[in-house]
Design a protein around this motif. Structure first.
Motif, short mmCIF file in Angstrom:
data_model
loop_
_atom_site.label_atom_id
_atom_site.label_comp_id
_atom_site.label_asym_id
_atom_site.label_seq_id
_atom_site.Cartn_x
_atom_site.Cartn_y
_atom_site.Cartn_z
N UNK A 137 -100.09 -32.87 -52.01
CA UNK A 137 -99.50 -32.19 -53.16
C UNK A 137 -99.39 -33.11 -54.37
N UNK A 138 -99.22 -34.43 -54.15
CA UNK A 138 -99.18 -35.34 -55.29
C UNK A 138 -100.55 -35.50 -55.94
N UNK A 139 -101.60 -35.14 -55.22
CA UNK A 139 -102.94 -35.23 -55.81
C UNK A 139 -103.37 -33.87 -56.36
N UNK A 140 -103.48 -32.86 -55.51
CA UNK A 140 -104.02 -31.57 -55.94
C UNK A 140 -102.99 -30.46 -55.95
N UNK A 141 -101.71 -30.81 -56.01
CA UNK A 141 -100.67 -29.79 -56.02
C UNK A 141 -99.76 -29.93 -57.22
N UNK A 142 -98.88 -28.96 -57.37
CA UNK A 142 -97.89 -29.01 -58.45
C UNK A 142 -96.71 -28.12 -58.10
N UNK A 143 -95.60 -28.36 -58.75
CA UNK A 143 -94.42 -27.50 -58.67
C UNK A 143 -94.19 -26.94 -60.07
N UNK A 144 -94.14 -25.62 -60.18
CA UNK A 144 -94.05 -25.00 -61.49
C UNK A 144 -93.12 -23.79 -61.44
N UNK A 145 -92.81 -23.26 -62.61
CA UNK A 145 -91.99 -22.06 -62.72
C UNK A 145 -92.91 -20.85 -62.83
N UNK A 146 -92.75 -19.92 -61.92
CA UNK A 146 -93.55 -18.69 -61.94
C UNK A 146 -92.74 -17.57 -62.57
N UNK A 156 -87.80 -15.62 -63.10
CA UNK A 156 -88.42 -16.94 -63.09
C UNK A 156 -88.00 -17.64 -61.80
N UNK A 157 -88.97 -18.11 -61.04
CA UNK A 157 -88.64 -18.81 -59.80
C UNK A 157 -89.64 -19.95 -59.58
N UNK A 158 -89.20 -21.01 -58.91
CA UNK A 158 -90.11 -22.14 -58.68
C UNK A 158 -91.08 -21.86 -57.54
N UNK A 159 -92.23 -22.44 -57.63
CA UNK A 159 -93.19 -22.36 -56.53
C UNK A 159 -94.08 -23.59 -56.56
#
Length: 211
Positions: A137-146, A156-159
């Protein structure tokens, strides 16, 4: 007349695949994390001289760059270089024994060749699944607000999202999430989403956002 014992130098002294009892053993959690980073944004350049392991880290995440360097040093590297590139920092380490520890390297793009854990890698990843997943996840992932709209109401929720063109690497991500009991779904052919509240909370504990 007995031949003198060959002097071992450099990364051979750290290579647990070549020496059964290395003096400075590799940290297995760091190895699992570095393997995840490599499968996402890594490249092993094998040349007639000395192989070079390169991990591309987004320049906007300085702690990620620090974590990548620390993992290289904990696994095999005696020295790590940071090479500024356009929009990223290439974290690099030269060493003849990187190919021993990164057997997934090969010609061409990762999604164009099989990516499978070896018999000796699988127990390490099974024992340190959180670290391996963190690397992915640190390479090809992310945490964002959907942001979604349902019957006129805005939510609005995180995913977490993980995107990779290799079906084998995507399968390793799915397998790791399953091992940790984290729900996921494929929202596109090459994109995985973790959006349930309890699943996001679990990834917050195991992975955390890039920084």
């Amino acid at each position: 007349m007995d031949r003198p014992e060959r002097v071992r130098l450099g990364t051979e002294l750290r290579c647990f695949r070549c020496l059964p009892d290395v003096e400075n053993p590799t940290d297995p959690a760091a190895y699992a994390y570095l393997l995840g980073l490599y499968l996402g944004d890594g490249h092993l350049a094998v040349s007639p001289t000395v192989p070079v392991l390169r991990i591309a880290c987004a320049a906007i995440y300085p702690h990620l760059v620090d974590a990548c360097e620390a993992a290289m040093l904990a696994v095999l590297a005696a020295r790590v270089r940071r090479i500024p590139k356009h929009g990223c920092i290439s974290v690099e380490s030269s060493g003849k024994h990187w190919p021993c520890l990164v057997p997934q390297h090969g010609p061409g793009k990762k999604h164009e060749r099989p990516i499978v854990l070896t018999d000796w890698q699988r127990p390490i990843v099974e024992g340190h699944t959180e670290a391996f997943l963190r690397g992915l996840f640190h390479s090809d992932g992310c945490r964002s607000a959907n942001r979604v709209t349902v019957r006129g109401r805005h939510y609005v929720y995180p995913r977490y999202m993980f995107v990779n063109e290799s079906s084998d690497i995507m399968g390793l991500c799915q397998w790791s999430l399953d091992r940790l009991g984290i729900a996921w779904r494929m929202n596109r052919r090459n994109s995985l989403s973790v959006a349930r509240r309890d699943a996001v909370a679990a990834l917050d504990r195991h992975v955390g956002p890039k920084s």
